[in-house]
Scaffold this motif. Structure first.
Motif, PDB file in Angstrom:
ATOM      1  N   TRP A   1       0.801  -1.323   0.068  1.00  0.00           N
ATOM      2  CA  TRP A   1       0.058  -0.178   0.060  1.00  0.00           C
ATOM      3  C   TRP A   1       0.934   1.279  -0.095  1.00  0.00           C
ATOM      4  N   GLU A   2       0.494   2.179  -0.787  1.00  0.00           N
ATOM      5  CA  GLU A   2       1.201   3.558  -0.772  1.00  0.00           C
ATOM      6  C   GLU A   2       0.445   4.584  -0.066  1.00  0.00           C
ATOM      7  N   ILE A   3       1.240   5.281   0.699  1.00  0.00           N
ATOM      8  CA  ILE A   3       0.673   6.681   1.561  1.00  0.00           C
ATOM      9  C   ILE A   3       0.998   7.738   0.758  1.00  0.00           C
ATOM     10  N   THR A   4       0.047   8.241  -0.244  1.00  0.00           N
ATOM     11  CA  THR A   4       0.108   9.213  -0.927  1.00  0.00           C
ATOM     12  C   THR A   4      -0.135  10.654  -0.723  1.00  0.00           C
ATOM     13  N   PHE A   5      -0.575  10.708   0.623  1.00  0.00           N
ATOM     14  CA  PHE A   5      -0.635  12.086   1.121  1.00  0.00           C
ATOM     15  C   PHE A   5      -0.678  12.047   2.728  1.00  0.00           C
ATOM     16  N   HIS A   6      -0.027  12.825   3.626  1.00  0.00           N
ATOM     17  CA  HIS A   6       0.022  12.611   5.013  1.00  0.00           C
ATOM     18  C   HIS A   6       0.360  14.253   5.452  1.00  0.00           C
ATOM     19  N   ALA A   7      -0.604  14.650   6.325  1.00  0.00           N
ATOM     20  CA  ALA A   7      -0.518  16.105   6.710  1.00  0.00           C
ATOM     21  C   ALA A   7      -0.958  15.908   8.492  1.00  0.00           C
ATOM     22  N   GLY A   8      -0.318  16.897   8.964  1.00  0.00           N
ATOM     23  CA  GLY A   8      -1.012  17.146  10.375  1.00  0.00           C
ATOM     24  C   GLY A   8      -2.138  18.238  10.046  1.00  0.00           C
ATOM     25  N   GLY A   9      -3.087  18.103  10.966  1.00  0.00           N
ATOM     26  CA  GLY A   9      -4.272  18.878  11.076  1.00  0.00           C
ATOM     27  C   GLY A   9      -4.753  19.293  12.360  1.00  0.00           C
TER      28      GLY A   9
ATOM     29  N   HIS B   1     -11.957  21.395   9.561  1.00  0.00           N
ATOM     30  CA  HIS B   1     -10.563  20.998   9.700  1.00  0.00           C
ATOM     31  C   HIS B   1      -9.732  22.057   9.027  1.00  0.00           C
ATOM     32  N   ALA B   2      -8.461  22.188   9.153  1.00  0.00           N
ATOM     33  CA  ALA B   2      -7.509  22.896   8.544  1.00  0.00           C
ATOM     34  C   ALA B   2      -6.385  22.008   8.549  1.00  0.00           C
ATOM     35  N   ALA B   3      -5.214  22.363   7.686  1.00  0.00           N
ATOM     36  CA  ALA B   3      -3.829  21.895   7.760  1.00  0.00           C
ATOM     37  C   ALA B   3      -3.036  22.567   8.993  1.00  0.00           C
ATOM     38  N   ALA B   4      -2.563  22.033   9.900  1.00  0.00           N
ATOM     39  CA  ALA B   4      -1.833  22.674  10.883  1.00  0.00           C
ATOM     40  C   ALA B   4      -0.959  23.831  10.348  1.00  0.00           C
ATOM     41  N   SER B   5      -0.324  23.474   9.077  1.00  0.00           N
ATOM     42  CA  SER B   5       0.632  24.185   8.900  1.00  0.00           C
ATOM     43  C   SER B   5      -0.072  25.560   8.064  1.00  0.00           C
ATOM     44  N   ASN B   6      -1.420  25.664   7.954  1.00  0.00           N
ATOM     45  CA  ASN B   6      -2.068  26.689   7.432  1.00  0.00           C
ATOM     46  C   ASN B   6      -2.417  27.881   8.466  1.00  0.00           C
ATOM     47  N   THR B   7      -1.332  28.186   9.181  1.00  0.00           N
ATOM     48  CA  THR B   7      -1.935  29.261   9.974  1.00  0.00           C
ATOM     49  C   THR B   7      -2.659  30.354   9.701  1.00  0.00           C
ATOM     50  N   GLY B   8      -2.518  30.924   8.499  1.00  0.00           N
ATOM     51  CA  GLY B   8      -3.108  32.016   8.166  1.00  0.00           C
ATOM     52  C   GLY B   8      -5.015  31.733   8.256  1.00  0.00           C
TER      53      GLY B   8
ATOM     54  N   ARG C   1     -10.381  22.344  18.935  1.00  0.00           N
ATOM     55  CA  ARG C   1     -10.742  21.097  19.843  1.00  0.00           C
ATOM     56  C   ARG C   1      -9.509  20.228  19.944  1.00  0.00           C
ATOM     57  N   LYS C   2      -8.862  19.636  18.937  1.00  0.00           N
ATOM     58  CA  LYS C   2      -7.940  18.776  19.031  1.00  0.00           C
ATOM     59  C   LYS C   2      -7.003  18.760  17.636  1.00  0.00           C
ATOM     60  N   GLU C   3      -5.872  18.356  17.809  1.00  0.00           N
ATOM     61  CA  GLU C   3      -4.920  18.098  16.715  1.00  0.00           C
ATOM     62  C   GLU C   3      -5.399  16.761  16.063  1.00  0.00           C
ATOM     63  N   THR C   4      -5.051  16.441  14.991  1.00  0.00           N
ATOM     64  CA  THR C   4      -5.518  15.263  14.033  1.00  0.00           C
ATOM     65  C   THR C   4      -4.585  15.164  12.996  1.00  0.00           C
ATOM     66  N   THR C   5      -4.453  13.895  12.267  1.00  0.00           N
ATOM     67  CA  THR C   5      -4.003  13.984  10.728  1.00  0.00           C
ATOM     68  C   THR C   5      -4.812  13.538   9.874  1.00  0.00           C
ATOM     69  N   PHE C   6      -4.356  13.732   8.676  1.00  0.00           N
ATOM     70  CA  PHE C   6      -5.086  13.401   7.286  1.00  0.00           C
ATOM     71  C   PHE C   6      -3.844  12.638   6.693  1.00  0.00           C
ATOM     72  N   ARG C   7      -4.574  11.322   5.904  1.00  0.00           N
ATOM     73  CA  ARG C   7      -3.827  10.624   4.994  1.00  0.00           C
ATOM     74  C   ARG C   7      -4.831  10.015   3.838  1.00  0.00           C
ATOM     75  N   ALA C   8      -4.014  10.014   2.791  1.00  0.00           N
ATOM     76  CA  ALA C   8      -4.623   9.047   1.744  1.00  0.00           C
ATOM     77  C   ALA C   8      -3.601   7.793   1.401  1.00  0.00           C
ATOM     78  N   VAL C   9      -4.431   6.827   1.267  1.00  0.00           N
ATOM     79  CA  VAL C   9      -3.795   5.672   1.142  1.00  0.00           C
ATOM     80  C   VAL C   9      -4.063   4.953  -0.551  1.00  0.00           C
ATOM     81  N   ARG C  10      -3.177   4.381  -1.165  1.00  0.00           N
ATOM     82  CA  ARG C  10      -3.496   3.749  -2.312  1.00  0.00           C
ATOM     83  C   ARG C  10      -3.525   2.194  -2.100  1.00  0.00           C
ATOM     84  N   VAL C  11      -4.517   1.476  -2.715  1.00  0.00           N
ATOM     85  CA  VAL C  11      -4.419   0.002  -2.598  1.00  0.00           C
ATOM     86  C   VAL C  11      -3.460  -0.391  -3.738  1.00  0.00           C
ATOM     87  N   PRO C  12      -2.772  -1.523  -3.628  1.00  0.00           N
ATOM     88  CA  PRO C  12      -1.708  -1.982  -4.772  1.00  0.00           C
ATOM     89  C   PRO C  12      -2.772  -2.094  -5.990  1.00  0.00           C
TER      90      PRO C  12
END
Length: 283
Positions: free
Chosen positions: A130-138, A248-255, A268-279
């Motif tokens: 499996w491939e992690i195609t996107f990962h970001a803190g949010g 939700h917003a990207a943690a890096s998107n301070t603006g 409320r809380k910090e979280t993460t966002f991922r996109a994963v790709r099936v083989p």
């Protein structure tokens, strides 16, 4: 944060967010017709309802599952312990808290070879291949006193407006917006000389809550406060149903975070966002 995993934010404080593509055609059968007919002996102990009282999780701790077992149950595609939206509506999938090999096999079957799935708050490992195609803190922000009000210039958007909405999303990259995302809730837009120049709407709807997403403004109309006005107007629509806005917003998107906080949202809380790709080829 809403694709690829959506991250709900106005386009003015822009953050690049690659969007995974998934061209798989969703199964049009009712969700119960798509659920495997399992014998009791086939079930894992984790598939069965645990005995005794269980701690109740907040709907926003599992927003995808809460939405797909609540107001968005009519969208739910189910296999085993997994729930997901149809691929033309949203990439979000609800995994169990501790997915096992069978859960990942069910996820692969739902998405199909090469398909993509969006995960909120999941930081565990993915299977080999499996491939992690996107990962970001949010971050997850909730209404703590938004001055919600209708906007006289805002117009409701629907299926007939989707081509323009997709074009605006392509030009501004606010996060994933797919051909049927408009069905998830109320979308409002602002037009100038007939052209759609800004929009915002609703994505996930956990029980009692509604997520504001796809907030974007055409580059030539930025700096006029259109995104903020639409967030306030969509908040009014949500409150009118007796629900509470969140986003939700990207943690890096301070603006974007500063803008949302200025409107009356709080962290409320910090979280993460991922996109994963099936083989491409099943293991």
């Amino acid at each position: 944060m809403s694709t690829r995993p959506s991250i709900s934010r106005p386009a003015e404080p822009r953050t690049q967010d690659p969007r995974p593509a998934d061209a798989r055609t969703p199964d049009s059968r009712p969700a119960d017709a798509r659920t495997p007919d399992l014998r009791t002996s086939d079930l894992r102990s984790s598939d069965l309802e645990p005995a005794g009282p269980q701690p109740r999780r907040h709907p926003l701790d599992e927003p995808v599952r809460s939405a797909l077992t609540g107001p968005h149950a009519h969208f739910a595609e189910r296999r085993g312990r997994l729930l997901r939206y149809p691929s033309e509506v949203s990439l979000w999938v609800a995994l169990p808290e501790d997915p096992d090999e069978r859960d990942w096999a069910d996820a692969a079957a739902l998405a199909g070879p090469g398909g993509s799935l969006g995960l909120v708050g999941f930081d565990g490992s993915v299977p080999d291949g499996w491939e992690i195609t996107f990962h970001a803190g949010g971050v997850q922000l909730v209404d703590a006193g938004v001055a919600a009000a209708p906007d006289e210039e805002a117009v409701r958007l629907g299926p007939a407006d989707v081509p323009e909405m997709l074009d605006l999303v392509e030009r501004t990259q606010p996060g994933p917006f797919l051909p049927r995302t408009v069905e998830m809730g109320t979308y409002l837009g602002i037009r100038r000389e007939g052209a759609l120049v800004a929009m915002a709407g609703e994505r996930m709807r956990p029980t009692g809550w509604s997520e504001i997403s796809a907030v974007c403004t055409a580059p030539e109309f930025r700096g006029q406060g259109l995104a903020a006005r639409l967030v306030v107007a969509v908040s009014y629509e949500i409150r009118a149903r007796g629900e509470t806005p969140f986003l939700h917003a990207a943690a890096s998107n301070t603006g974007a975070i500063r803008l949302y906080e200025s409107l009356g949202f709080r962290l409320r809380k910090e979280t993460t966002f991922r996109a994963v790709r099936v083989p491409d080829v099943p293991e």
